[in-house]
Structures are given as structure tokens and as C-alpha cells.
Design an enzyme around this catalytic site. Structure first.
Site, PDB file in Angstrom:
ATOM      1  N   VAL A 156      -1.998 -21.191  -4.827  1.00  0.00           N
ATOM      2  CA  VAL A 156      -2.635 -20.392  -3.773  1.00  0.00           C
ATOM      3  C   VAL A 156      -3.428 -19.261  -4.416  1.00  0.00           C
ATOM      4  O   VAL A 156      -2.906 -18.499  -5.225  1.00  0.00           O
ATOM      5  CB  VAL A 156      -1.593 -19.831  -2.782  1.00  0.00           C
ATOM      6  CG1 VAL A 156      -2.271 -18.932  -1.756  1.00  0.00           C
ATOM      7  CG2 VAL A 156      -0.854 -20.968  -2.095  1.00  0.00           C
ATOM      8  N   HIS A 242      16.451  -7.469 -20.366  1.00  0.00           N
ATOM      9  CA  HIS A 242      17.829  -7.962 -20.427  1.00  0.00           C
ATOM     10  C   HIS A 242      18.333  -7.821 -21.855  1.00  0.00           C
ATOM     11  O   HIS A 242      17.628  -8.176 -22.794  1.00  0.00           O
ATOM     12  CB  HIS A 242      17.888  -9.427 -19.978  1.00  0.00           C
ATOM     13  CG  HIS A 242      19.271  -9.875 -19.639  1.00  0.00           C
ATOM     14  ND1 HIS A 242      20.239 -10.051 -20.596  1.00  0.00           N
ATOM     15  CD2 HIS A 242      19.855 -10.153 -18.459  1.00  0.00           C
ATOM     16  CE1 HIS A 242      21.364 -10.436 -20.003  1.00  0.00           C
ATOM     17  NE2 HIS A 242      21.159 -10.497 -18.703  1.00  0.00           N
ATOM     18  N   ARG A 279      22.499  -2.980 -17.596  1.00  0.00           N
ATOM     19  CA  ARG A 279      21.585  -3.646 -18.519  1.00  0.00           C
ATOM     20  C   ARG A 279      20.716  -2.665 -19.294  1.00  0.00           C
ATOM     21  O   ARG A 279      20.461  -2.855 -20.481  1.00  0.00           O
ATOM     22  CB  ARG A 279      20.702  -4.622 -17.741  1.00  0.00           C
ATOM     23  CG  ARG A 279      21.494  -5.801 -17.254  1.00  0.00           C
ATOM     24  CD  ARG A 279      20.674  -6.722 -16.400  1.00  0.00           C
ATOM     25  NE  ARG A 279      21.441  -7.933 -16.134  1.00  0.00           N
ATOM     26  CZ  ARG A 279      21.030  -8.943 -15.394  1.00  0.00           C
ATOM     27  NH1 ARG A 279      19.844  -8.891 -14.829  1.00  0.00           N
ATOM     28  NH2 ARG A 279      21.783  -9.994 -15.218  1.00  0.00           N
ATOM     29  N   GLU A 412      11.539 -11.641  -5.512  1.00  0.00           N
ATOM     30  CA  GLU A 412      11.161 -10.773  -6.641  1.00  0.00           C
ATOM     31  C   GLU A 412       9.767 -10.174  -6.480  1.00  0.00           C
ATOM     32  O   GLU A 412       9.443  -9.170  -7.105  1.00  0.00           O
ATOM     33  CB  GLU A 412      11.267 -11.567  -7.963  1.00  0.00           C
ATOM     34  CG  GLU A 412      11.189 -10.668  -9.189  1.00  0.00           C
ATOM     35  CD  GLU A 412      11.349 -11.400 -10.511  1.00  0.00           C
ATOM     36  OE1 GLU A 412      11.695 -12.596 -10.509  1.00  0.00           O
ATOM     37  OE2 GLU A 412      11.123 -10.756 -11.551  1.00  0.00           O
ATOM     38  N   ARG A 422      18.202  -3.167 -11.905  1.00  0.00           N
ATOM     39  CA  ARG A 422      18.851  -4.180 -11.077  1.00  0.00           C
ATOM     40  C   ARG A 422      20.198  -4.556 -11.670  1.00  0.00           C
ATOM     41  O   ARG A 422      20.329  -4.768 -12.865  1.00  0.00           O
ATOM     42  CB  ARG A 422      17.969  -5.426 -11.000  1.00  0.00           C
ATOM     43  CG  ARG A 422      18.568  -6.540 -10.177  1.00  0.00           C
ATOM     44  CD  ARG A 422      17.610  -7.695 -10.053  1.00  0.00           C
ATOM     45  NE  ARG A 422      17.399  -8.368 -11.323  1.00  0.00           N
ATOM     46  CZ  ARG A 422      18.183  -9.324 -11.820  1.00  0.00           C
ATOM     47  NH1 ARG A 422      19.262  -9.708 -11.155  1.00  0.00           N
ATOM     48  NH2 ARG A 422      17.904  -9.895 -12.970  1.00  0.00           N
ATOM     49  N   GLY A 425      23.083 -10.367 -10.785  1.00  0.00           N
ATOM     50  CA  GLY A 425      23.643 -11.050  -9.612  1.00  0.00           C
ATOM     51  C   GLY A 425      23.045 -10.579  -8.301  1.00  0.00           C
ATOM     52  O   GLY A 425      23.228 -11.222  -7.270  1.00  0.00           O
TER      53      GLY A 425
HETATM   54  P1  ADP Z   1      12.173 -15.736  -6.127  1.00  0.00           P
HETATM   55  O1  ADP Z   1      13.382 -15.571  -6.973  1.00  0.00           O
HETATM   56  O2  ADP Z   1      11.682 -14.464  -5.542  1.00  0.00           O
HETATM   57  O3  ADP Z   1      12.304 -16.847  -5.147  1.00  0.00           O
HETATM   58  P2  ADP Z   1      10.960 -17.448  -8.121  1.00  0.00           P
HETATM   59  O4  ADP Z   1      10.376 -17.033  -9.413  1.00  0.00           O
HETATM   60  O5  ADP Z   1      12.239 -18.184  -8.152  1.00  0.00           O
HETATM   61  O6  ADP Z   1      11.035 -16.158  -7.174  1.00  0.00           O
HETATM   62  O7  ADP Z   1       9.938 -18.388  -7.341  1.00  0.00           O
HETATM   63  C1  ADP Z   1       8.603 -18.035  -7.136  1.00  0.00           C
HETATM   64  C2  ADP Z   1       7.763 -19.290  -7.174  1.00  0.00           C
HETATM   65  O8  ADP Z   1       6.440 -19.015  -6.738  1.00  0.00           O
HETATM   66  C3  ADP Z   1       7.653 -19.877  -8.575  1.00  0.00           C
HETATM   67  O9  ADP Z   1       8.058 -21.226  -8.561  1.00  0.00           O
HETATM   68  C4  ADP Z   1       6.166 -19.716  -8.905  1.00  0.00           C
HETATM   69  O10 ADP Z   1       5.679 -20.730  -9.763  1.00  0.00           O
HETATM   70  C5  ADP Z   1       5.541 -19.762  -7.537  1.00  0.00           C
HETATM   71  N1  ADP Z   1       4.196 -19.162  -7.465  1.00  0.00           N
HETATM   72  C6  ADP Z   1       3.781 -18.021  -8.068  1.00  0.00           C
HETATM   73  N2  ADP Z   1       2.487 -17.775  -7.782  1.00  0.00           N
HETATM   74  C7  ADP Z   1       2.062 -18.786  -6.973  1.00  0.00           C
HETATM   75  C8  ADP Z   1       0.818 -19.118  -6.356  1.00  0.00           C
HETATM   76  N3  ADP Z   1      -0.260 -18.361  -6.513  1.00  0.00           N
HETATM   77  N4  ADP Z   1       0.742 -20.245  -5.588  1.00  0.00           N
HETATM   78  C9  ADP Z   1       1.828 -21.045  -5.435  1.00  0.00           C
HETATM   79  N5  ADP Z   1       3.031 -20.781  -5.999  1.00  0.00           N
HETATM   80  C10 ADP Z   1       3.152 -19.672  -6.765  1.00  0.00           C
END
Ligand code: ADP
Length: 449
Positions: A156, A242, A279, A412, A422, A425
């Protein structure tokens, strides 16, 4: 792929998939767009577990905890800078999040402890394995069962709006195929920016040259897209380093290893800090050593309780010895000193008194079961505490504190909950609690249109 959905969810990590499930349960037709070839994001790398208080599993296991205690300890860990409304909402809804996961077949009933807390509150899978893989697998299964469309390689690039209302996204599939998708709401769940070195160095030049534990998709896209729509950020320079990262492979060694009893020793084979401190403080203690790295030392008992260690062993991170002397030789530290360190530590465990460094938790088991193990670690970029500003309805706020209509965010990518540090956990807790809320609140918004 259709041209229109009720809700577009950007990112298939824990927050995005959770939001999708709740939106679907509320009768919506959501779509999840993930830029990487697989779902999971940083969530799949999370190790410690999910913090929650007053849970049924704690009650069953006789663990006395309270939401207030969880609140206070998180606030203390965050140096009093956490957003109080977000934190209150988080702790008060943490037990319900554990129940919700259980209701969809994701059972986190094995409880451990991480740095900065006084009671066992970190919920992980029954077999004690790392939480991330298990959680992602469970969420993906549910997303499939609920027939929620999830597209990978779907990057996106922009969130669109009309007359101040968010109305969809522009997305590029497989690097080439551009599409516009319309929707009544967008949930940004793109994770942090821990893999975007330019962005990190801009706010924290002192972190240049650090390794990162983040997956490569954690590039902060959501933050810039939201800023373009008038959203604001908080705590962008609060980046968690970390303390225990295997440096060559940038691989996080989970806090569970210390939580199950490991100690940290320096190149002289001596302990140098309370391993269960927060941490930031443990990191500072390692950085204060001339060698700027340290060894996690543990025995076969810790290994059997912290299942993640099997993986570390497979990856070749552990050295091993049948005696402490043999281990010391592998580590290249003075054997007599390491022996004294372990004797002193084991006495501290027996007497429940760590006179040297004041550790008070994760002292249930002495390190006496051969073989003995060590893993060399050093600090690495791990988590970006800052991010976009939301309220407890997960509505993205503009600089005047007003919600941007139709725009929601969780996980996040958001800032405020963790303040300046943070607690391990708490991020898994955050993605489930606020991911659910984003699904529920965006559905309410769509229905009111
Ligand atoms: P959270 O723990 O907040 O869920 P994660 O890092 O586990 O965050 O997941 C965020 C996801 O969003 C990742 O898989 C990442 O690749 C995806 N992501 C980041 N930017 C984009 C983007 N521009 N379009 C689509 N997906 C994205």
C-alpha cells in the site's frame, strides 16, 4: 480482489489480522493487504509472550495479580511517560484478550515473567514455545476459516481521502500492478520502523551501526501515509534496544531465557547487572562493558523450560560444556571466575538474596543441571515505541486531537502506550487488545455511514 470493501486493513501482522477477525464478526467485509510475501510481520518473531492481568489462567495457577499492579509496573517501566488512558484501557482489557484468543483456538496458558514485573504475567503457548509463530499460525487459520481475503505482495502506497474522509487506498501488487481500492474505513496495522535505518538515524543518530531484529517490512510506511493525512506522532525517538541479540544473525534471544533463570556474565566470567532489570537498563549495563557484549549462561533446567532455546541451538548460537570449566573454555572466559560466579549465584537463589545485584525474580531454580550452556549476545534495535497518535477507540488523531474520519490504527505503528520503555510481552498484548478495538470501532464507524 474487488474494487470495494467495507474496510481495508493494511498489514497482516498480529494487529491487522486481529482487527480483521473482529470486523468480520461485526458483519463487515474486510480485506487485508500485506506487502511481504507472507503474513506475520514482526509478530511472528515475538518470543516472550503476551502480558495480561487477572486472567483465568493466572487464577487457575494461583498467581495473584491485578490490573492496577499491571498498570503501575508498566508505567514505572515507561518512566511515567505512557499515555494513561491508553494504558488503562490496555490493562483493563488484557484478560478479555486472552479469553478471546482462547475462544478462537489460541491458548496462552503457560505463564512466565519478564523484566520489570513482579509476578508471572507473560502468557505463552502451553508447550512454552515462542509466542509469535504460534499466534500467527492461529490467526492465519482463523482468517482463512472466516474467508477474509488476505493478499500478500500487496504494497500500500497511499491512503486516499475525499472531503476530509478516508475512502480507500492505492496499492501495488507484485511490484508492478497498481490498483485503487475504495472503502469506508482504513485500519493501518503496518508495524514499526525498526528496519528503516534512515528513519532511525534521523531521530537517533546514536544508533547508527546497530543490528536490527526486525523483519524487513518494518519500514514505517504507515506513519508517513498517516502524516500526509494530517495525523501526528509521539515518542518517535523512543527506540527500544533489546539487550540480548545474537549479533551475527541479528537474532533475538528471548527474555524467557532469563525469565527461566539464566544469568548474564561478562568477558571475565562475572555477573555485572540485575538480569531482570528493564531492557533499557540491561542494555546500558552491557554497553558499559569494554567489550559491549556478554554471555547468557544457563543449565539444562532452563533449556527444558524455555523451549525457544532448541531453536537457538539449531541455529548454532549455543556453546555447551558438561562442566562449568568445560563451558568456560568454550566461552574463552576464566574457568575459576565463572565457577565462583555460578556458586555465588546458586547461593543467592537458595537464600533468595542476590546481595550483589539485587535481582528478586526468576530465582526459582539454581543453575546446577549439566550440561551447561552459553549464548553470546549484544544489544540490537528491537522495537519502535513511538508512532502515530490514536485514542482508545483506535481513531487516528490530527494535531488538534480530533479523529480523522474513517482512519484507524493499531499495533506497533501507534505510539503512546509504552512511553519511554516497553516491557517485554506488552507488544503482543497491545496488538490483540487494540487490534480487536480497531476491528470493533471501524465496524461501528462504517455502520453509522
Ligand atoms: P504489529 O505487531 O503491529 O501487528 P507487525 O510488524 O507484526 O506489526 O505487522 C505489520 C505488517 O504490516 C508487516 O507484515 C509488514 O510487512 C506490513 N506492512 C508494512 N508496511 C506495509 C504497506 N505499505 N503495505 C502493506 N503491508 C505493509
Amino acid at each position: 480482489l474487488k474494487d470495494n470493501y467495507d474496510i481495508v486493513i493494511i498489514g497482516a501482522g498480529g494487529a491487522g489480522m486481529t482487527a480483521a477477525l473482529e470486523a468480520k464478526a461485526a458483519g463487515m467485509n474486510p480485506v487485508i493487504l500485506e506487502k511481504m510475501p507472507i503474513a506475520g510481520g514482526n509478530t511472528s518473531k515475538s518470543s516472550s509472550g503476551m502480558n495480561a492481568s487477572q486472567t483465568k489462567f493466572q487464577t487457575e495457577q494461583g498467581i495473584q495479580d491485578s490490573n492496577d499492579k499491571f498498570y503501575e509496573e508498566t508505567l514505572k517501566g515507561g518512566k511515567g511517560t505512557n499515555n494513561p488512558e491508553m494504558l488503562r484501557f490496555f490493562v483493563d482489557n488484557s484478560a478479555a484478550a486472552i479469553d478471546w484468543l482462547d475462544s478462537i483456538g489460541i491458548r496462552l496458558n503457560n505463564i512466565t515473567i519478564t523484566g520489570g514485573m513482579s509476578v508471572e504475567r507473560t502468557h505463552r503457548p502451553e508447550d512454552g514455545s515462542a509466542v509469535g509463530q504460534y499466534l500467527v499460525k492461529g490467526l492465519v487459520t482463523n482468517v482463512q476459516e472466516q474467508q477474509i481475503p488476505l493478499f500478500v505482495n500487496a504494497d500500500v502506497k497511499e491512503i486516499t481521502e475525499k472531503d476530509g474522509k478516508v475512502n480507500g487506498v492505492k496499492v501495488v501488487f507484485n511490484g508492478t500492478d497498481e490498483k485503487t481500492i475504495t472503502s469506508k474505513a482504513v485500519i493501518v496495522a503496518t508495524g514499526g520502523f525498526g528496519a528503516n535505518f534512515d528513519m532511525i538515524e534521523k531521530v537517533r543518530p546514536d544508533l547508527a551501526g546497530y543490528v536490527t531484529t526486525n523483519q524487513e517490512g518494518s519500514t514505517g510506511d504507515g506513519i508517513s501515509m498517516i502524516e500526509k493525512l494530517g495525523g501526528t506522532t509521539v515518542d518517535m525517538d523512543q527506540i527500544q534496544v533489546h539487550p540480548t541479540v545474537q549479533q551475527e544473525k541479528s537474532y533475538l534471544i528471548g527474555e524467557v531465557v532469563r525469565g527461566e533463570g539464566a544469568i548474564l556474565v561478562n568477558a571475565e566470567g562475572k555477573r555485572f547487572h540485575n538480569e531482570m532489570d528493564t531492557r533499557d537498563n540491561v542494555t546500558a549495563a552491557i554497553n558499559a562493558l569494554p567489550e559491549k557484549n556478554a554471555w547468557l549462561v544457563f543449565d539444562s533446567g532452563v533449556k527444558s523450560r524455555a523451549k525457544a532455546i532448541e531453536q537457538y541451538e539449531k541455529m548454532g548460537f549455543t556453546v555447551q560444556g558438561d562442566t562449568i570449566e568445560a563451558l568456560a573454555e568454550k566461552m574463552g572466559v576464566p574457568a575459576a571466575d565463572l565457577k565462583t560466579t555460578l556458586d555465588t549465584w546458586n547461593n543467592a537463589v537458595t537464600n533468595k538474596n542476590d546481595a550483589e545485584f539485587g535481582r528478586t525474580t526468576a530465582m526459582d531454580n539454581a543453575l546446577t543441571g549439566a550440561p551447561y550452556y552459553a549464548i553470546k549476545i549484544g544489544p540490537g534495535i528491537h522495537y519502535t515505541m513511538g508512532g502515530v497518535v490514536i485514542n482508545t477507540n483506535t481513531e487516528v488523531l490530527n494535531k488538534d486531537g480530533q479523529p480523522i474520519p474513517g482512519l484507524f490504527a493499531a499495533g506497533e505503528v501507534t505510539g503512546g502506550l509504552h512511553g519511554q520503555n516497553r516491557i517485554g510481552g506488552n507488544s503482543v498484548g497491545e496488538i490483540i487488545v487494540f487490534g480487536r478495538q480497531a476491528g470493533v470501532k471501524s465496524a461501528e464507524f462504517v455502520k453509522a455511514q
